[in-house]
Every structure is written in C-alpha cells, then in structure tokens.
Motif scaffolding. Structure first.
Motif, PDB file in Angstrom:
ATOM      1  N   ASP A 104       0.847  -1.195   0.000  1.00  0.00           N
ATOM      2  CA  ASP A 104       0.000   0.000   0.000  1.00  0.00           C
ATOM      3  C   ASP A 104       0.884   1.249   0.000  1.00  0.00           C
ATOM      4  N   GLU A 105       0.775   2.045  -1.048  1.00  0.00           N
ATOM      5  CA  GLU A 105       1.599   3.244  -1.174  1.00  0.00           C
ATOM      6  C   GLU A 105       1.280   4.276  -0.094  1.00  0.00           C
ATOM      7  N   GLY A 106       0.071   4.196   0.472  1.00  0.00           N
ATOM      8  CA  GLY A 106      -0.274   5.113   1.553  1.00  0.00           C
ATOM      9  C   GLY A 106       0.657   4.963   2.735  1.00  0.00           C
ATOM     10  N   ALA A 107       1.086   3.742   3.010  1.00  0.00           N
ATOM     11  CA  ALA A 107       2.036   3.515   4.101  1.00  0.00           C
ATOM     12  C   ALA A 107       3.381   4.133   3.760  1.00  0.00           C
ATOM     13  N   LEU A 108       3.826   3.958   2.524  1.00  0.00           N
ATOM     14  CA  LEU A 108       5.124   4.493   2.116  1.00  0.00           C
ATOM     15  C   LEU A 108       5.120   6.021   2.140  1.00  0.00           C
ATOM     16  N   GLU A 109       4.024   6.639   1.725  1.00  0.00           N
ATOM     17  CA  GLU A 109       3.932   8.101   1.760  1.00  0.00           C
ATOM     18  C   GLU A 109       4.064   8.627   3.185  1.00  0.00           C
ATOM     19  N   ARG A 110       3.400   7.975   4.126  1.00  0.00           N
ATOM     20  CA  ARG A 110       3.466   8.414   5.525  1.00  0.00           C
ATOM     21  C   ARG A 110       4.867   8.211   6.097  1.00  0.00           C
ATOM     22  N   ILE A 111       5.517   7.129   5.690  1.00  0.00           N
ATOM     23  CA  ILE A 111       6.893   6.885   6.129  1.00  0.00           C
ATOM     24  C   ILE A 111       7.807   8.002   5.640  1.00  0.00           C
ATOM     25  N   ARG A 112       7.734   8.306   4.356  1.00  0.00           N
ATOM     26  CA  ARG A 112       8.642   9.303   3.780  1.00  0.00           C
ATOM     27  C   ARG A 112       8.423  10.676   4.401  1.00  0.00           C
ATOM     28  N   TYR A 113       7.168  11.019   4.628  1.00  0.00           N
ATOM     29  CA  TYR A 113       6.889  12.308   5.257  1.00  0.00           C
ATOM     30  C   TYR A 113       7.476  12.347   6.667  1.00  0.00           C
ATOM     31  N   SER A 114       7.245  11.293   7.436  1.00  0.00           N
ATOM     32  CA  SER A 114       7.698  11.262   8.828  1.00  0.00           C
ATOM     33  C   SER A 114       9.215  11.287   8.918  1.00  0.00           C
ATOM     34  N   VAL A 115       9.890  10.518   8.071  1.00  0.00           N
ATOM     35  CA  VAL A 115      11.353  10.480   8.107  1.00  0.00           C
ATOM     36  C   VAL A 115      11.936  11.827   7.701  1.00  0.00           C
ATOM     37  N   ASN A 116      11.339  12.469   6.715  1.00  0.00           N
ATOM     38  CA  ASN A 116      11.822  13.796   6.322  1.00  0.00           C
ATOM     39  C   ASN A 116      11.685  14.784   7.477  1.00  0.00           C
ATOM     40  N   GLU A 117      10.577  14.726   8.186  1.00  0.00           N
ATOM     41  CA  GLU A 117      10.385  15.597   9.345  1.00  0.00           C
ATOM     42  C   GLU A 117      11.400  15.285  10.445  1.00  0.00           C
ATOM     43  N   LEU A 118      11.688  14.009  10.658  1.00  0.00           N
ATOM     44  CA  LEU A 118      12.694  13.641  11.656  1.00  0.00           C
ATOM     45  C   LEU A 118      14.068  14.171  11.255  1.00  0.00           C
ATOM     46  N   ASP A 119      14.360  14.133   9.975  1.00  0.00           N
ATOM     47  CA  ASP A 119      15.627  14.673   9.477  1.00  0.00           C
ATOM     48  C   ASP A 119      15.729  16.162   9.812  1.00  0.00           C
ATOM     49  N   VAL A 120      14.657  16.893   9.574  1.00  0.00           N
ATOM     50  CA  VAL A 120      14.632  18.326   9.887  1.00  0.00           C
ATOM     51  C   VAL A 120      14.844  18.545  11.385  1.00  0.00           C
ATOM     52  N   CYS A 121      14.166  17.754  12.198  1.00  0.00           N
ATOM     53  CA  CYS A 121      14.286  17.895  13.655  1.00  0.00           C
ATOM     54  C   CYS A 121      15.697  17.550  14.127  1.00  0.00           C
ATOM     55  N   GLN A 122      16.283  16.520  13.539  1.00  0.00           N
ATOM     56  CA  GLN A 122      17.636  16.120  13.937  1.00  0.00           C
ATOM     57  C   GLN A 122      18.639  17.241  13.663  1.00  0.00           C
ATOM     58  N   GLN A 123      18.515  17.868  12.505  1.00  0.00           N
ATOM     59  CA  GLN A 123      19.442  18.957  12.179  1.00  0.00           C
ATOM     60  C   GLN A 123      19.216  20.164  13.092  1.00  0.00           C
ATOM     61  N   ALA A 124      17.965  20.457  13.388  1.00  0.00           N
ATOM     62  CA  ALA A 124      17.668  21.605  14.243  1.00  0.00           C
ATOM     63  C   ALA A 124      18.083  21.346  15.693  1.00  0.00           C
ATOM     64  N   PHE A 125      17.951  20.114  16.144  1.00  0.00           N
ATOM     65  CA  PHE A 125      18.351  19.765  17.513  1.00  0.00           C
ATOM     66  C   PHE A 125      19.857  19.962  17.684  1.00  0.00           C
ATOM     67  N   ASP A 126      20.621  19.574  16.646  1.00  0.00           N
ATOM     68  CA  ASP A 126      22.054  19.895  16.544  1.00  0.00           C
ATOM     69  C   ASP A 126      22.834  19.507  17.801  1.00  0.00           C
ATOM     70  N   PHE A 127      22.792  18.200  18.123  1.00  0.00           N
ATOM     71  CA  PHE A 127      23.515  17.729  19.307  1.00  0.00           C
ATOM     72  C   PHE A 127      24.137  16.369  19.003  1.00  0.00           C
ATOM     73  N   HIS A 128      25.169  16.360  18.190  1.00  0.00           N
ATOM     74  CA  HIS A 128      25.942  15.152  17.870  1.00  0.00           C
ATOM     75  C   HIS A 128      25.101  14.071  17.186  1.00  0.00           C
ATOM     76  N   GLY A 129      24.002  14.441  16.559  1.00  0.00           N
ATOM     77  CA  GLY A 129      23.136  13.464  15.915  1.00  0.00           C
ATOM     78  C   GLY A 129      21.983  13.001  16.783  1.00  0.00           C
ATOM     79  N   LEU A 130      22.054  13.300  18.075  1.00  0.00           N
ATOM     80  CA  LEU A 130      20.964  12.929  18.976  1.00  0.00           C
ATOM     81  C   LEU A 130      19.774  13.862  18.789  1.00  0.00           C
ATOM     82  N   PHE A 131      18.593  13.348  19.004  1.00  0.00           N
ATOM     83  CA  PHE A 131      17.377  14.156  19.076  1.00  0.00           C
ATOM     84  C   PHE A 131      16.299  13.275  19.683  1.00  0.00           C
ATOM     85  N   ALA A 132      15.279  13.893  20.245  1.00  0.00           N
ATOM     86  CA  ALA A 132      14.232  13.132  20.921  1.00  0.00           C
ATOM     87  C   ALA A 132      13.009  14.014  21.099  1.00  0.00           C
TER      88      ALA A 132
END
Length: 771
Positions: A110-138
């Motif tokens: 189901d492509e709907g699952a893949l779309e939600r995955i890609r959106y969520s991972v992209n958002e996590l990538d943004v958060c990880q860079q903004a958190f800016d602490f050795h790659g950690l974020f939470a």
C-alpha cells in the motif's frame, strides 16, 4: 551442578506436559520468509490487519512528530496526542508507528504507508538537524538537558526515572527500532542517514562513560536499546556498535540468568524481556554460546514458570513467585507488550534451534493473546488480557491513550505474516502456522497457497503453483504437540502414511509440480490445564484455543465452579454445543454455562480459570464455597476504582506523591509505606453522585509503630493502628463523608504517619466502592 541439572529436568517435564512431546527429529537452523513474500488471505488475521491499517492511516503524523519539533526548537505543526504522548514518554509511539507502517507496506504494497513513512522520516531529518547535538534528538520533555547531563557524567535514578525523565532510553529504543524497520523494509536512504547520525550520537554519549555509569543508567527501564545497537552493527558493519551493544547488557539482570538462576520475582516484566531479545541478537552476530544460554534459559523460565494459559505473563506488569500464578489471576494479567516481546524472542530462538514446542507456544500466544487483544469492531487494543471471573477487556481510544501497549498494538496486527513459513539451507519448506496465506517462494519460482478455516475446521489445504517445472524438496508440516495422534494426510487425493508423532514435523519429500495439492486433517481435543501452584484451578482448551465462559448478557448469582471426580479428563466436563468452537461446561455448578474461544470474547465479561471440586467436596462444603465467592463478587461489582501501590505504572497513573516512602513485597503482593513520620498520597476516581467508602488492604501481623491517618483531600476520615490483626491480609472499610466526593470525579487519598516514630502503611491495595 545438581541444581542446574534439576532445572533442566524440570524444563523437560514442563515441555512434555504443556506443549507436547519432546521431538525425536533434529533440524538445522531455519530462516523465516520476509513479510513481503507473504500475503494473508481471508481470515480473522487479515481482518485484524485491515482494521489496524484503518487506524494507522487515521493517525496524523504531525501530532506524533509534535514533541520532536518542540524539543528541536521548531514550531509545532499540530498539537501532541493525548494519553502518554502528552506525558513523559512523548515520541515512543512514533517509533512503533514507523515500524507498523513499514511492515504494512511490506505486507500489502500500500503506497499510503510508504507516503506516511517518507513524510515522517523527512520531518525527523529536519528535527535532527535543528536539535544539533551530535546526531541525537528526541521528543520527550527536556531531552537536550538530559543528554547534556549524561555527557557530563551526571546520572541520577530511582529506578522509574533517569535524571527526572521518564524512561528516556526506552523511548530512544522505540525511535531506533522504527527507523531500523523502515530501512529494512524500504531501503530508504534518508532513513539510513538519520539512523546513522543517531547511532553516532548514541555511541558518543556512552563512549565517555565508565561501565559503572552505564550500569547505573540501565537501572531505569531502557527497552531493547542493546538490540538496536546490535542491529546497527549488522547494518553498518561498524564494530563499535556491537561493542556498545554488549556494554548495554544490564549485568544485574543477565548475570543470574547466565548461571541459570530465576530471580524474576517482583521485577517489572516488560522491562526485562526486551533486554533478552537484545542478548539473542548479540548471539546471532557473535556466536558467543553464553549469550544463547542466557536467552534460552530465560525463555524456558518465563514460559514454564511464569506464564498463564493464554501464553502471556505478569500480573499488574510484574513477575511473581516462580511456579505460582494461582493467586495472581486478576483483571490485570498478561500485559500485551510482554507477549509482543516474547514472540520476538521465540522467533529468534526457533530459527536457531527449531522445535515444535516453541511453535506451539507461539501459536497459543498468537491466537489467545495477540489476536484477542484487538477489538474486532473498531481495531482498538487493550493493555492487559484479563483472566479473572467477570473481568472485561478495556480498549484504547483512537487518539487519547497511547500507552505502551498501543504502540506494540499498532505493530501486532500487521505482523501476522511472520512465523508461518520457514526455509533451510537446502531450500526445503516448513509450515508452522495454519493461517490462510500465499507464499511467493522466489528461490524456487513457486507460489504456495494455504487455505483453511482453522481453528474452526481441522482441515488445511495447500496448493503448489510452479513456473519452473518439477522440483524436488521436502515439505515439512508442523504436527502440533496438542494434536490427537491420528492425523490424516493426502497428496493429490492419495492418502499418505504418516510416521511422525505430535510434536514433530511431517516431512513429504517428492518432485513437486504445478497443480499439486496437499490436505491434512489435524484433529483437536478438549483438555484442561492447571494454573501454576494449584492443580484444582484449571482452564479449558480445544487444541491450542483457550476457552472462556460466555455469560451471554445474563446476571449469574454465582460464577461457575466445576464438580468432577476426574479432573484430568476434560471431555467428561465439556461437551460440544453444536456450533464450531463452542461448548457447554456440563460439570459447572450451580448451573451449566456456555464456553467459547477467549479470542472471540471482545469486550464481554469473561472467565477462564475455574475452581474444581470433587463430588464429595461439593456436597460437604457447598455453602462455604458459595459464601466465599459472594464476597469477592460483591467487592468486584461495587468497585468504582482501584489502585495498586508499590508498582511503577499504577503510581504514575494515579499521580503518586510522598516523602520518606518505601516499596516492598510480602507474600507475593507489592506495597507502599512511609517511615519515620513520612506520608504518601495518590489520586482515585470517584462517583460524584453517590456515597462511597474506602477499602484498604493491609497485612495484619504488625504492631506498635504502624499508626497513621487516612485523609481524603486533606480531611482525616480515620486513624488506623495495625495491632496484630492476624497473620493474613486484612481489608478494612472506611466511610467517606458524602460531602468529600460530591460533584467530584477524583479525590486525593493520603496516608500520614502519626509521628516521627510511626509508619504509614504498608498498604497493599485501595479501592473506592459504592456504599
């Protein structure tokens, strides 16, 4: 050595008794087929998967990501969800959500699952860079502050927290596991990038700490963070992650297991099981036999010394006394997260050392706890799998619960393709579960289809479709340990001779061609199984299917008991009711009752374990037996709310507070007390419109210093002096003035020692009951 051999003997007898005969066959390591190779067809399992997909797709990823953006200093796109997501474990659901979506994509395309995955991972990538602490974020509150403190070596824990944060590395494990699953099932490069940077951050965080400091961190619940590091080594080949994984083994827990000691009593069950999943993964990557032995001993110990008939374990989230569950059958048995993790452990151990007893356990837990945990009407899930008389499942809401068992629940019902089919180095096929499905066996160019109405029917049919001509291999069909010893097997309509016995595989070796058909009939029988510690307290099964009383909406004056002089022969007590999987418990007293599968009971009142009496006992003690049950039923019916002191999750849920407090355990029951003039309090739900009382459970065999006041919202309602009430638990009833509960939904109950020399408690349970 003598004690160790005794344990081995005990386990062998347990396997023989509970999960079938000890197999004569020797089978090498097996490999499970991928979810993407399997498609479920019409069955309760496919229905559960579709309900799960409906719920998954209704969730707004921005709300699950809200805490990550908040901790990274970014504007939130949506508010956090309610329940645990608005509390100290914000972010734990996102990891499960990613895992469930990844497996949903693998299972359905189901492509709907893949779309939600890609959106969520992209958002996590943004958060990880903004958190800016050795790659950690939470996403959990004050995440940066916690990471900074740990970097400095500032580590504080009381067991239920780490530096004031609620189980932060438990939450980090969920995030890692979600990203690992996404990469495994989708090969998404952005996921690999985020995961790699997160792994580097975790390595840097722990690398500068001593072993003693790491072990102090591990006192706080941390999920399977050791498993995540092992998986990262498997993905990257970077040995640093394997070394860190091994450092993250909780020594205080695994060292007793390494010497075959069961020290599980009183431990929070689901804190422990993921640690062992990590240990067995380490064995797969290192070949260190000690790691295998730890995991294998733990599995046998939990399954045979701490489990209930449905395959689950724990009461109120905790392990009890080994070999004794008979006095721990309540509405809080068998946390579903525990079994989620036990099935993960079983899958690893089975592939390494295949035997039918593990497959029998997997099947029993899958039907009777995992499938049973989902509301068949709307796909919601329950936290506990209750077993006590009259108890009911309490299901989550779609958007306001988000307990740990919601997270694992999102995964559970998309994993049903797991464990059905395995293969070996010779490309033979092993069928372990009787679930309607189609296997795309790419290595042989074969489509293998399984059709059945099991467990309603005893017949399972298979069809081979081959695009590669005739191929010789062995088809191995599981012959369950619970089965009757008269299986019928047919290939292309011709009856086959079966030499295997229950508890083995039935091997069929031939040149298979397109259109070959196989059918097998595996007769089931009714049996009963005693609750550990009391042979007269028993549950009923039909094959692997646990049965429950079905009260059919009627109000019975008493819960049924079974009167029989042949406790071992279940067929004398249980008779077919004329419908598949339904029976009449004819030996029940004071009246017969309908029985049906526990997994089909939904949210209705249920009953799994029955007291058994001989005809002579019943005749002589009927009035006494009935009177005992009346009080228990009365308390259950009158209860407005209940609180269990001394246990982690209930105390969190009831806003526990206190000074100079201690926890402990007496005769298998947890308690909370306050010493040296201390106090403790907690919230309890009340009815705003009726008079109610407080029922307090204490231990009677105490005296002298056990003196305390009981207060409701700061108003004293009783002064208690425990003074040799007897060598037993005692329930004391205290009246609450109506004006203290009128127009309220919650009250604060406090126990305060009378003076600096006095002790408040110990309190083992509190209930608000209708007067």
């Amino acid at each position: 050595m003598k004690n160790f051999l005794g344990c081995i003997f005990f386990f062998a007898i347990s396997i023989l008794h509970t999960y079938g005969r000890i197999a004569r066959q020797t089978i090498g390591e097996l490999k499970e087929f991928e979810l993407s190779d399997i498609r479920l067809t019409e069955s309760p399992f496919r229905s559960a998967l579709l309900l799960d997909k409906q719920w998954l797709f209704s969730l707004n990823p921005d709300r699950l990501l809200s805490g990550f953006r908040q901790e990274a200093g970014l504007a939130q796109k949506a508010s956090k969800y309610g329940g645990w997501e608005s509390r100290g474990v914000t972010g734990q659901t996102l990891g499960h959500y990613l895992s469930a979506l990844a497996m949903m994509y693998a299972s359905t395309d189901d492509e709907g699952a893949l779309e939600r995955i890609r959106y969520s991972v992209n958002e996590l990538d943004v958060c990880q860079q903004a958190f800016d602490f050795h790659g950690l974020f939470a996403a959990f509150p004050n995440a940066r502050k916690l990471f900074q403190e740990i970097y400095r070596g500032d580590i504080r824990t009381e067991g239920f927290d780490l530096n004031g944060s609620w189980v932060p590395f438990y939450t980090m494990h969920k995030l890692c596991a979600g990203l690992i699953d996404v990469y495994h099932y989708t090969s998404d490069r952005q996921t690999y990038k985020v995961l790699s940077q997160l792994a580097e951050g975790l390595y840097a965080l722990f690398a500068q700490l001593s072993d003693a400091q790491i072990q102090k961190i591990l006192i706080c619940e941390h999920g399977g963070i050791n498993e995540s590091m092992a998986e990262l080594y498997s993905l990257t080949g970077d040995r640093r992650f394997l070394e860190l994984s091994l450092r993250l083994n909780h020594k205080a827990f695994v060292e007793p297991l390494a010497t075959s000691r069961d020290e599980l009593k009183g431990k929070h069950a689901n804190t422990q099981i993921p640690k062992v999943v990590g240990v067995i993964r380490q064995y797969e990557l290192t070949g260190n036999k000690e790691l295998y032995d730890i995991a294998d001993f733990f599995w046998h110990t939990v399954v045979h010394n701490h489990s209930y008939v449905i395959g689950g374990n724990s009461e109120a989230e905790h392990f009890g006394v080994p070999g004794r569950i008979c006095d721990r059958i309540t509405d809080k048995t068998c946390e579903n997260c525990n079994t989620y993790n036990m099935l993960k452990l079983t899958r690893h151990l089975f592939c390494l050392n295949p035997d039918i007893s593990k497959a029998d356990y997997y099947e029993r837990a899958l039907y009777n706890q995992i499938l049973a945990s989902q509301n068949p009407e709307d796909g919601m899930v329950c936290y506990m799998s209750p077993l006590s008389a009259g108890s009911q499942r309490n299901y989550s809401t779609p958007f306001d619960s988000f307990w740990c068992c919601v997270g694992t629940g999102l995964e559970n019902h998309v994993r049903y393709g797991e464990f059905i089919y395995h293969t070996d180095e010779q490309d033979n096929l092993y069928v372990n579960l009787f679930i309607p499905s189609v296997l795309d066996w790419k290595a042989r160019g074969i489509r293998f289809e399984q059709k059945t109405a099991y467990p309603t029917s005893d017949t399972v049919r298979y069809m081979v479709s081959s695009s590669s001509g005739k191929q010789k291999f062995t088809l191995n069909l599981r012959y369950p340990g619970w089965a009757e010893d008269n299986v019928s097997l047919f290939v292309n309509g011709q009856r086959q001779t079966v030499c295997a016995v229950p508890g083995e595989y039935i091997p069929i070796t031939r040149k298979w061609k397109d259109g070959d058909r196989i059918s097998i009939v595996i007769p089931k029988k009714v049996t009963s199984e005693a609750a550990l510690g009391d042979d007269s307290l028993r549950a009923y099964l039909y094959g692997p299917i646990v049965l429950s009383a079905d009260f059919e909406g009627k109000n019975y004056s008493h819960f049924p008991m079974v009167v029989t002089d042949d406790i071992e022969n279940a067929s004398l007590s249980l008779k077919p009711a004329g419908k598949p999987l339904e029976f009449i418990l004819e030996a029940a007293r004071p009246c017969t009752i309908k029985m049906k599968p526990y997994y089909q009971m939904g949210g209705k009142p249920l009953m799994v374990y029955f007291e058994h009496y001989t005809i002579e006992e019943w005749t002589a003690r009927k009035d006494e037996i009935m009177m005992k049950q009346d009080r228990e039923k009365w308390i259950k019916e009158q209860t407005v709310s209940s609180f269990q002191p001394g246990e982690m999750q209930p105390e969190r849920d009831h806003d526990f507070k206190g000074e100079k407090t201690r926890t402990g355990e007496l005769n298998g029951r947890k308690f909370r007390k306050a010493v040296n003039g201390g106090w403790f309090s907690f919230e309890m739900e009340v009815r705003p419109d009726i008079s109610q009382d407080l029922l307090v459970s204490c231990w009677g065999n105490l005296g002298d210093i056990y003196k305390f006041n009981v207060e409701i919202d700061g108003i004293s309602i009783a002064t208690v002096i425990i003074h040799w009430w007897g060598n037993t638990f005692v329930d004391k009833l205290y009246h609450i003035p109506f004006e203290l509960t009128e127009n309220k939904k919650k009250i604060t109950v406090s126990f305060k020692a009378l003076d600096n020399r006095s002790v408040a408690g110990p309190i083992f349970n509190c209930k608000i009951i209708k007067r």
